[in-house]
Design a protein around this motif. Structure first.
Motif, mmCIF file in Angstrom:
data_model
loop_
_atom_site.group_PDB
_atom_site.id
_atom_site.type_symbol
_atom_site.label_atom_id
_atom_site.label_comp_id
_atom_site.label_asym_id
_atom_site.label_seq_id
_atom_site.Cartn_x
_atom_site.Cartn_y
_atom_site.Cartn_z
ATOM 1 N N TYR A 58 16.410 28.013 27.471
ATOM 2 C CA TYR A 58 17.134 26.793 27.089
ATOM 3 C C TYR A 58 16.315 26.065 26.037
ATOM 4 O O TYR A 58 15.087 25.929 26.174
ATOM 5 C CB TYR A 58 17.307 25.897 28.309
ATOM 6 C CG TYR A 58 18.356 24.810 28.179
ATOM 7 C CD1 TYR A 58 19.669 25.027 28.607
ATOM 8 C CD2 TYR A 58 18.043 23.551 27.659
ATOM 9 C CE1 TYR A 58 20.630 24.032 28.513
ATOM 10 C CE2 TYR A 58 19.005 22.560 27.560
ATOM 11 C CZ TYR A 58 20.292 22.805 27.998
ATOM 12 O OH TYR A 58 21.250 21.815 27.912
ATOM 13 N N ARG A 59 16.989 25.598 24.992
ATOM 14 C CA ARG A 59 16.275 24.779 24.004
ATOM 15 C C ARG A 59 17.256 23.919 23.222
ATOM 16 O O ARG A 59 18.236 24.418 22.671
ATOM 17 C CB ARG A 59 15.482 25.639 23.024
ATOM 18 C CG ARG A 59 14.567 24.773 22.137
ATOM 19 C CD ARG A 59 13.757 25.601 21.180
ATOM 20 N NE ARG A 59 12.655 24.805 20.620
ATOM 21 C CZ ARG A 59 11.812 25.250 19.700
ATOM 22 N NH1 ARG A 59 11.912 26.491 19.247
ATOM 23 N NH2 ARG A 59 10.846 24.461 19.253
ATOM 24 N N ASN A 60 16.992 22.631 23.220
ATOM 25 C CA ASN A 60 17.673 21.693 22.344
ATOM 26 C C ASN A 60 16.690 20.552 22.065
ATOM 27 O O ASN A 60 15.531 20.627 22.481
ATOM 28 C CB ASN A 60 19.013 21.226 22.943
ATOM 29 C CG ASN A 60 18.875 20.401 24.202
ATOM 30 O OD1 ASN A 60 17.820 19.835 24.502
ATOM 31 N ND2 ASN A 60 19.950 20.310 24.966
ATOM 32 N N PRO A 61 17.066 19.500 21.348
ATOM 33 C CA PRO A 61 16.090 18.450 21.031
ATOM 34 C C PRO A 61 15.578 17.650 22.220
ATOM 35 O O PRO A 61 14.661 16.830 22.050
ATOM 36 C CB PRO A 61 16.873 17.538 20.058
ATOM 37 C CG PRO A 61 17.925 18.411 19.466
ATOM 38 C CD PRO A 61 18.318 19.330 20.570
ATOM 39 N N TYR A 62 16.125 17.918 23.415
ATOM 40 C CA TYR A 62 15.781 17.108 24.584
ATOM 41 C C TYR A 62 15.060 17.902 25.677
ATOM 42 O O TYR A 62 14.306 17.326 26.458
ATOM 43 C CB TYR A 62 17.040 16.471 25.168
ATOM 44 C CG TYR A 62 17.854 15.754 24.129
ATOM 45 C CD1 TYR A 62 17.538 14.452 23.755
ATOM 46 C CD2 TYR A 62 18.915 16.385 23.482
ATOM 47 C CE1 TYR A 62 18.275 13.784 22.782
ATOM 48 C CE2 TYR A 62 19.654 15.727 22.510
ATOM 49 C CZ TYR A 62 19.339 14.426 22.166
ATOM 50 O OH TYR A 62 20.057 13.776 21.190
ATOM 51 N N PHE A 63 15.323 19.208 25.756
ATOM 52 C CA PHE A 63 14.801 20.003 26.868
ATOM 53 C C PHE A 63 14.385 21.390 26.383
ATOM 54 O O PHE A 63 14.972 21.938 25.443
ATOM 55 C CB PHE A 63 15.860 20.179 27.969
ATOM 56 C CG PHE A 63 16.481 18.897 28.432
ATOM 57 C CD1 PHE A 63 15.783 18.034 29.265
ATOM 58 C CD2 PHE A 63 17.763 18.550 28.040
ATOM 59 C CE1 PHE A 63 16.349 16.845 29.695
ATOM 60 C CE2 PHE A 63 18.338 17.363 28.455
ATOM 61 C CZ PHE A 63 17.640 16.503 29.290
ATOM 62 N N ILE A 64 13.393 21.950 27.072
ATOM 63 C CA ILE A 64 12.988 23.341 26.880
ATOM 64 C C ILE A 64 12.918 23.991 28.247
ATOM 65 O O ILE A 64 12.351 23.427 29.196
ATOM 66 C CB ILE A 64 11.607 23.432 26.194
ATOM 67 C CG1 ILE A 64 11.699 22.963 24.733
ATOM 68 C CG2 ILE A 64 11.048 24.859 26.257
ATOM 69 C CD1 ILE A 64 10.346 22.836 24.047
ATOM 70 N N GLY A 65 13.490 25.191 28.365
ATOM 71 C CA GLY A 65 13.402 25.960 29.595
ATOM 72 C C GLY A 65 12.752 27.302 29.346
ATOM 73 O O GLY A 65 13.146 28.029 28.418
ATOM 74 N N LEU A 66 11.748 27.639 30.160
ATOM 75 C CA LEU A 66 11.083 28.937 30.093
ATOM 76 C C LEU A 66 11.262 29.665 31.414
ATOM 77 O O LEU A 66 11.092 29.068 32.482
ATOM 78 C CB LEU A 66 9.588 28.761 29.820
ATOM 79 C CG LEU A 66 9.186 28.101 28.508
ATOM 80 C CD1 LEU A 66 7.680 27.849 28.489
ATOM 81 C CD2 LEU A 66 9.589 28.966 27.307
ATOM 82 N N ARG A 67 11.590 30.944 31.337
ATOM 83 C CA ARG A 67 11.701 31.767 32.548
ATOM 84 C C ARG A 67 10.722 32.922 32.461
ATOM 85 O O ARG A 67 10.806 33.773 31.581
ATOM 86 C CB ARG A 67 13.125 32.321 32.691
ATOM 87 C CG ARG A 67 13.353 33.066 34.009
ATOM 88 C CD ARG A 67 14.720 33.692 34.091
ATOM 89 N NE ARG A 67 14.840 34.902 33.287
ATOM 90 C CZ ARG A 67 15.682 35.048 32.268
ATOM 91 N NH1 ARG A 67 16.463 34.054 31.894
ATOM 92 N NH2 ARG A 67 15.726 36.183 31.590
ATOM 93 N N THR A 68 9.737 32.930 33.357
ATOM 94 C CA THR A 68 8.797 34.035 33.442
ATOM 95 C C THR A 68 9.279 34.993 34.533
ATOM 96 O O THR A 68 10.342 34.795 35.125
ATOM 97 C CB THR A 68 7.376 33.538 33.754
ATOM 98 O OG1 THR A 68 7.324 33.084 35.118
ATOM 99 C CG2 THR A 68 6.981 32.391 32.819
ATOM 100 N N ASP A 69 8.473 35.998 34.818
ATOM 101 C CA ASP A 69 8.851 36.945 35.862
ATOM 102 C C ASP A 69 8.909 36.297 37.238
ATOM 103 O O ASP A 69 9.573 36.816 38.141
ATOM 104 C CB ASP A 69 7.861 38.112 35.905
ATOM 105 C CG ASP A 69 8.008 39.046 34.716
ATOM 106 O OD1 ASP A 69 9.067 39.001 34.054
ATOM 107 O OD2 ASP A 69 7.060 39.813 34.443
ATOM 108 N N HIS A 70 8.217 35.173 37.411
ATOM 109 C CA HIS A 70 8.140 34.588 38.749
ATOM 110 C C HIS A 70 8.393 33.088 38.790
ATOM 111 O O HIS A 70 8.256 32.471 39.848
ATOM 112 C CB HIS A 70 6.767 34.875 39.374
ATOM 113 C CG HIS A 70 5.621 34.273 38.622
ATOM 114 N ND1 HIS A 70 5.226 32.964 38.782
ATOM 115 C CD2 HIS A 70 4.805 34.797 37.666
ATOM 116 C CE1 HIS A 70 4.215 32.714 37.983
ATOM 117 N NE2 HIS A 70 3.928 33.807 37.300
#
Length: 245
Positions: free
Chosen positions: A187-199
């Motif tokens: 997820y990425r926009n000017p307000y939020f970032i989302g990162l998904r790793t393996d765990h």
């Protein structure tokens, strides 16, 4: 001036209704934050002193609070409708957040609406990739220097995210202690970032547009996850980013 609001979202997810129901009533730490499950009946007590006004597992759940505890809001209601699709293998979800904002309506609505999009996206990420694994949850808040609309961009630079890296890209970011973390930028926009790793799901909340510091939540599904150590590491990362000139 007090004014009603309503935020409506509809989406589908590739899990049965029972798994969606479990997530919104018992597995909230996997995508939101841990909270006490609602008392399983109409009229029962829901999270944060709310009252359960609809309880029909796994199809309908509503809670309502008339004592929200925030100076800018006097009424809050969350309503979930879940229907099976494809013979019960998928779910269609309708989410309605409604209530009354008592002050600063436009800003409050803007923040609630954009946060809704991110939270529901994280719910789908949790359901698709991690549920029903138990979660270790950590939530952090940046220093005063992160109380600015530019804070999320500063966090992105500290992570080493390219300006043109878009949602869906595989990335390697710099985490606490300079450690490289392989992840999907989900997820990425000017307000939020989302990162998904393996765990884990690592979420960055750029709340400076609404007058609040940058926040991070970590939903870690590794069996040996340590909330204290993880929290200290990411807090140190946050403090270092926003102590720089």
């Amino acid at each position: 001036m007090s004014q009603e609001f309503e935020i409506v979202r509809e989406f589908e997810v590739d899990v049965p209704p029972e798994q969606v129901w479990e997530a919104i009533t018992h597995g909230t730490g996997g995508y939101l934050w841990p909270m006490d499950p609602p008392e399983p009946r109409e009229g029962g007590q829901g999270p944060f002193g709310s009252t359960v006004t609809a309880w029909d597992p796994p199809h309908r759940y509503t809670n309502r609070s008339e004592d929200v505890g925030f100076p800018t809001q006097s009424l809050n209601q969350l309503d979930y409708t879940i229907e099976p699709r494809d013979g019960g293998r998928r779910s269609w979800v309708r989410y309605v957040h409604s209530g009354i904002f008592t002050d600063d309506w436009n800003n409050q609505y803007d923040g609630a609406s954009k946060h809704t999009n991110f939270y529901l996206h994280t719910l789908c990420e949790y359901l698709t990739h991690f549920a029903p694994r138990p979660v270790t949850f950590t939530q952090l808040q940046g220093p005063e220097g992160s109380r600015t609309p530019r804070a999320l961009a500063a966090a992105a630079r500290a992570l080493g995210l390219a300006d043109d890296a878009a949602a869906g890209a595989k990335v390697t970011v710099r985490g606490p202690g300079g450690q490289d973390l392989d992840a999907v930028l989900d997820y990425r926009n000017p307000y939020f970032i989302g990162l998904r790793t393996d765990h884990a799901l690592v979420r960055f909340f750029g709340r400076g547009n609404w007058g609040a510091p940058l926040g991070i939540s970590v939903h870690d599904f590794a069996p040996d996850a340590d909330a204290g150590a993880e929290g200290a590491a990411w807090q140190g990362w946050l403090d270092a980013v926003f102590s720089r000139p």
